[in-house]
Scaffold this motif. Structure first.
Motif, PDB file in Angstrom:
ATOM      1  N   THR A   1      -1.411  -4.506   6.281  1.00  0.00           N
ATOM      2  CA  THR A   1      -0.626  -4.549   7.580  1.00  0.00           C
ATOM      3  C   THR A   1       0.171  -3.380   8.069  1.00  0.00           C
ATOM      4  O   THR A   1       0.762  -2.632   6.901  1.00  0.00           O
ATOM      5  N   THR A   2       0.379  -3.096   9.195  1.00  0.00           N
ATOM      6  CA  THR A   2       1.408  -2.069   9.614  1.00  0.00           C
ATOM      7  C   THR A   2       2.517  -2.651  10.505  1.00  0.00           C
ATOM      8  O   THR A   2       2.072  -3.301  11.452  1.00  0.00           O
ATOM      9  N   PHE A   3       3.763  -2.472  10.134  1.00  0.00           N
ATOM     10  CA  PHE A   3       4.950  -2.740  10.749  1.00  0.00           C
ATOM     11  C   PHE A   3       5.638  -1.914  11.524  1.00  0.00           C
ATOM     12  O   PHE A   3       5.777  -0.668  11.059  1.00  0.00           O
ATOM     13  N   VAL A   4       5.822  -2.105  12.736  1.00  0.00           N
ATOM     14  CA  VAL A   4       6.827  -1.122  13.648  1.00  0.00           C
ATOM     15  C   VAL A   4       8.228  -1.714  13.584  1.00  0.00           C
ATOM     16  O   VAL A   4       8.449  -2.739  14.132  1.00  0.00           O
ATOM     17  N   HIS A   5       9.157  -0.489  13.175  1.00  0.00           N
ATOM     18  CA  HIS A   5      10.479  -0.972  13.380  1.00  0.00           C
ATOM     19  C   HIS A   5      11.248  -0.155  14.293  1.00  0.00           C
ATOM     20  O   HIS A   5      11.278   1.227  14.066  1.00  0.00           O
TER      21      HIS A   5
ATOM     22  N   GLY B   1      14.281   2.001  15.378  1.00  0.00           N
ATOM     23  CA  GLY B   1      15.514   2.353  15.003  1.00  0.00           C
ATOM     24  C   GLY B   1      15.766   2.488  13.515  1.00  0.00           C
ATOM     25  O   GLY B   1      16.385   4.024  13.219  1.00  0.00           O
ATOM     26  N   ASP B   2      15.407   1.830  12.773  1.00  0.00           N
ATOM     27  CA  ASP B   2      15.722   2.038  11.166  1.00  0.00           C
ATOM     28  C   ASP B   2      14.900   0.979  10.376  1.00  0.00           C
ATOM     29  O   ASP B   2      14.234   0.169  10.880  1.00  0.00           O
ATOM     30  N   LEU B   3      14.753   1.511   9.063  1.00  0.00           N
ATOM     31  CA  LEU B   3      14.009   0.663   8.178  1.00  0.00           C
ATOM     32  C   LEU B   3      14.696  -0.501   7.675  1.00  0.00           C
ATOM     33  O   LEU B   3      16.046  -0.514   7.510  1.00  0.00           O
ATOM     34  N   PRO B   4      14.295  -1.829   7.800  1.00  0.00           N
ATOM     35  CA  PRO B   4      15.090  -2.947   7.484  1.00  0.00           C
ATOM     36  C   PRO B   4      15.440  -2.699   5.866  1.00  0.00           C
ATOM     37  O   PRO B   4      14.859  -2.142   5.178  1.00  0.00           O
ATOM     38  N   ALA B   5      16.642  -3.329   5.448  1.00  0.00           N
ATOM     39  CA  ALA B   5      17.343  -2.991   4.328  1.00  0.00           C
ATOM     40  C   ALA B   5      16.622  -3.291   3.152  1.00  0.00           C
ATOM     41  O   ALA B   5      16.622  -3.003   1.979  1.00  0.00           O
ATOM     42  N   ASP B   6      15.686  -4.593   3.415  1.00  0.00           N
ATOM     43  CA  ASP B   6      15.098  -5.171   2.245  1.00  0.00           C
ATOM     44  C   ASP B   6      13.598  -4.434   2.131  1.00  0.00           C
ATOM     45  O   ASP B   6      12.754  -4.730   1.129  1.00  0.00           O
ATOM     46  N   VAL B   7      13.287  -3.665   2.940  1.00  0.00           N
ATOM     47  CA  VAL B   7      12.021  -3.172   2.954  1.00  0.00           C
ATOM     48  C   VAL B   7      11.869  -1.839   1.903  1.00  0.00           C
ATOM     49  O   VAL B   7      12.636  -1.071   2.034  1.00  0.00           O
TER      50      VAL B   7
ATOM     51  N   LEU C   1       6.266   1.808   9.809  1.00  0.00           N
ATOM     52  CA  LEU C   1       6.795   2.925  10.986  1.00  0.00           C
ATOM     53  C   LEU C   1       7.844   2.682  11.585  1.00  0.00           C
ATOM     54  O   LEU C   1       8.299   1.525  12.047  1.00  0.00           O
ATOM     55  N   VAL C   2       8.912   3.797  11.585  1.00  0.00           N
ATOM     56  CA  VAL C   2      10.314   3.763  12.096  1.00  0.00           C
ATOM     57  C   VAL C   2      10.313   4.332  13.309  1.00  0.00           C
ATOM     58  O   VAL C   2       9.992   5.733  12.994  1.00  0.00           O
TER      59      VAL C   2
ATOM     60  N   LYS D   1       6.542   3.092  24.114  1.00  0.00           N
ATOM     61  CA  LYS D   1       5.753   2.071  23.158  1.00  0.00           C
ATOM     62  C   LYS D   1       4.610   2.944  22.844  1.00  0.00           C
ATOM     63  O   LYS D   1       3.810   3.728  23.471  1.00  0.00           O
ATOM     64  N   LEU D   2       4.486   2.937  21.293  1.00  0.00           N
ATOM     65  CA  LEU D   2       3.229   3.549  20.710  1.00  0.00           C
ATOM     66  C   LEU D   2       2.024   2.602  20.985  1.00  0.00           C
ATOM     67  O   LEU D   2       2.203   1.431  20.957  1.00  0.00           O
ATOM     68  N   SER D   3       1.025   3.512  21.361  1.00  0.00           N
ATOM     69  CA  SER D   3      -0.418   2.715  21.345  1.00  0.00           C
ATOM     70  C   SER D   3      -0.745   2.256  20.098  1.00  0.00           C
ATOM     71  O   SER D   3      -0.504   2.594  18.897  1.00  0.00           O
ATOM     72  N   ASP D   4      -1.945   1.437  20.221  1.00  0.00           N
ATOM     73  CA  ASP D   4      -2.452   0.880  18.815  1.00  0.00           C
ATOM     74  C   ASP D   4      -3.088   1.885  18.140  1.00  0.00           C
ATOM     75  O   ASP D   4      -3.045   1.999  16.950  1.00  0.00           O
ATOM     76  N   GLU D   5      -3.608   2.819  18.824  1.00  0.00           N
ATOM     77  CA  GLU D   5      -4.131   3.960  18.151  1.00  0.00           C
ATOM     78  C   GLU D   5      -3.368   4.977  17.563  1.00  0.00           C
ATOM     79  O   GLU D   5      -3.580   5.455  16.398  1.00  0.00           O
ATOM     80  N   GLN D   6      -2.106   5.299  18.055  1.00  0.00           N
ATOM     81  CA  GLN D   6      -1.265   5.889  17.294  1.00  0.00           C
ATOM     82  C   GLN D   6      -0.520   5.206  16.195  1.00  0.00           C
ATOM     83  O   GLN D   6      -0.491   5.772  15.162  1.00  0.00           O
ATOM     84  N   VAL D   7      -0.368   3.945  16.169  1.00  0.00           N
ATOM     85  CA  VAL D   7       0.044   3.268  15.035  1.00  0.00           C
ATOM     86  C   VAL D   7      -0.908   3.433  13.792  1.00  0.00           C
ATOM     87  O   VAL D   7      -0.412   3.595  12.718  1.00  0.00           O
ATOM     88  N   ALA D   8      -2.321   3.048  14.160  1.00  0.00           N
ATOM     89  CA  ALA D   8      -3.235   3.209  13.245  1.00  0.00           C
ATOM     90  C   ALA D   8      -3.009   4.617  12.743  1.00  0.00           C
ATOM     91  O   ALA D   8      -3.488   4.805  11.437  1.00  0.00           O
ATOM     92  N   TYR D   9      -3.192   5.571  13.415  1.00  0.00           N
ATOM     93  CA  TYR D   9      -3.293   6.800  13.048  1.00  0.00           C
ATOM     94  C   TYR D   9      -2.120   7.317  12.030  1.00  0.00           C
ATOM     95  O   TYR D   9      -2.275   7.908  11.028  1.00  0.00           O
ATOM     96  N   ALA D  10      -0.754   6.764  12.466  1.00  0.00           N
ATOM     97  CA  ALA D  10       0.363   7.224  11.690  1.00  0.00           C
ATOM     98  C   ALA D  10       0.283   6.462  10.258  1.00  0.00           C
ATOM     99  O   ALA D  10       0.728   7.202   9.394  1.00  0.00           O
ATOM    100  N   ALA D  11      -0.082   5.253  10.313  1.00  0.00           N
ATOM    101  CA  ALA D  11      -0.442   4.467   9.106  1.00  0.00           C
ATOM    102  C   ALA D  11      -1.282   5.281   8.267  1.00  0.00           C
ATOM    103  O   ALA D  11      -1.108   5.313   6.754  1.00  0.00           O
ATOM    104  N   SER D  12      -2.586   5.524   8.807  1.00  0.00           N
ATOM    105  CA  SER D  12      -3.383   6.259   7.885  1.00  0.00           C
ATOM    106  C   SER D  12      -2.888   7.552   7.055  1.00  0.00           C
ATOM    107  O   SER D  12      -3.421   7.792   6.098  1.00  0.00           O
ATOM    108  N   ASP D  13      -1.847   8.052   7.795  1.00  0.00           N
ATOM    109  CA  ASP D  13      -1.379   9.434   6.941  1.00  0.00           C
ATOM    110  C   ASP D  13      -0.713   8.977   5.808  1.00  0.00           C
ATOM    111  O   ASP D  13      -0.510  10.109   4.993  1.00  0.00           O
TER     112      ASP D  13
END
Length: 205
Positions: A2-6, A8-14, A51-52, A142-154
């Motif tokens: 799963t890829t989560f997009v946040h 401004g910041d990373l949640p404190a518990d992540v 992703l932040v 807004k990031l595209s689905d393709e951008q989100v998938a690419y960023a996560a893969s890295d």
């Protein structure tokens, strides 16, 4: 996975209990001082990615900054020199301790000059990564689905790459040399931001 997009910041518990975190960033270009930092992606190696999407008006991300500077968490990069410099320039924090798979590859894999993330992922892990979204508008609202998938893969494979490269470094007796390079890397990034980006400070001339 799963890829989560946040925003401004990373949640404190992540990633709060992680001992090592794979990190990469996306920017509007590759020039320090001109191109802003837009997105930071992270993974603890467990299969998920975070992703932040930074607020570029303030870069106020205290949880992310705390993680980047936590001495108990090793930050794993591929070509960390650029990311660490961007974090220093825009977030005002010096990232440490770090491990860079590109440096590890150059020291361990002396049989090749192909040290890009795509190349070493294919050889060492059998993972064929797409780099199609590398040059895209990371400052978009807004990031595209393709951008989100690419960023996560890295970041999803960096832990496995680190393990394979570390085995090679130990086998070749070069692990201590690599560690010395990792220790210096944050300072190399500060030199880049300060204007010594293209100067070999160790050269005679």
């Amino acid at each position: 996975m799963t890829t989560f997009v946040h925003e401004g910041d990373l949640p404190a518990d992540v990633l709060a209990s992680a001992s090592s975190v794979a990190i990469d960033s996306e920017t509007m270009g590759l020039r320090l001082g001109r191109d802003p930092l837009c997105v930071v992606q992270l993974s603890d190696g467990g299969g998920d990615a975070h992703l932040v999407k930074l607020d570029r008006t303030t870069y106020d991300a205290p949880n992310l900054k705390r993680l980047l500077t936590d001495p108990a968490v090793t930050k794993i990069f591929h070509f960390g020199r650029f990311d660490i410099a961007m974090f220093w320039l825009h977030l005002g924090v010096l990232t440490a301790p770090v491990y860079c798979t590109k440096i590890a590859s150059k020291i361990a894999r002396t049989y090749t000059d192909r040290h890009g993330l795509k190349d070493i992922s294919k050889e060492l892990l059998g993972v064929d990564m797409s780099k199609a979204q590398q040059s895209s508008d990371w400052g978009a609202g807004k990031l595209s689905d393709e951008q989100v998938a690419y960023a996560a893969s890295d970041v999803l494979h960096l832990h496995a790459l680190k393990d394979r490269l570390q085995q090679m470094l130990v086998r070749e007796g070069r692990d201590s040399l690599a560690q010395a390079c990792f220790d210096f890397l944050p300072h190399r990034a500060v030199l880049d931001v300060a204007g010594w980006e293209d100067v070999d400070i160790f050269a005679h001339s």
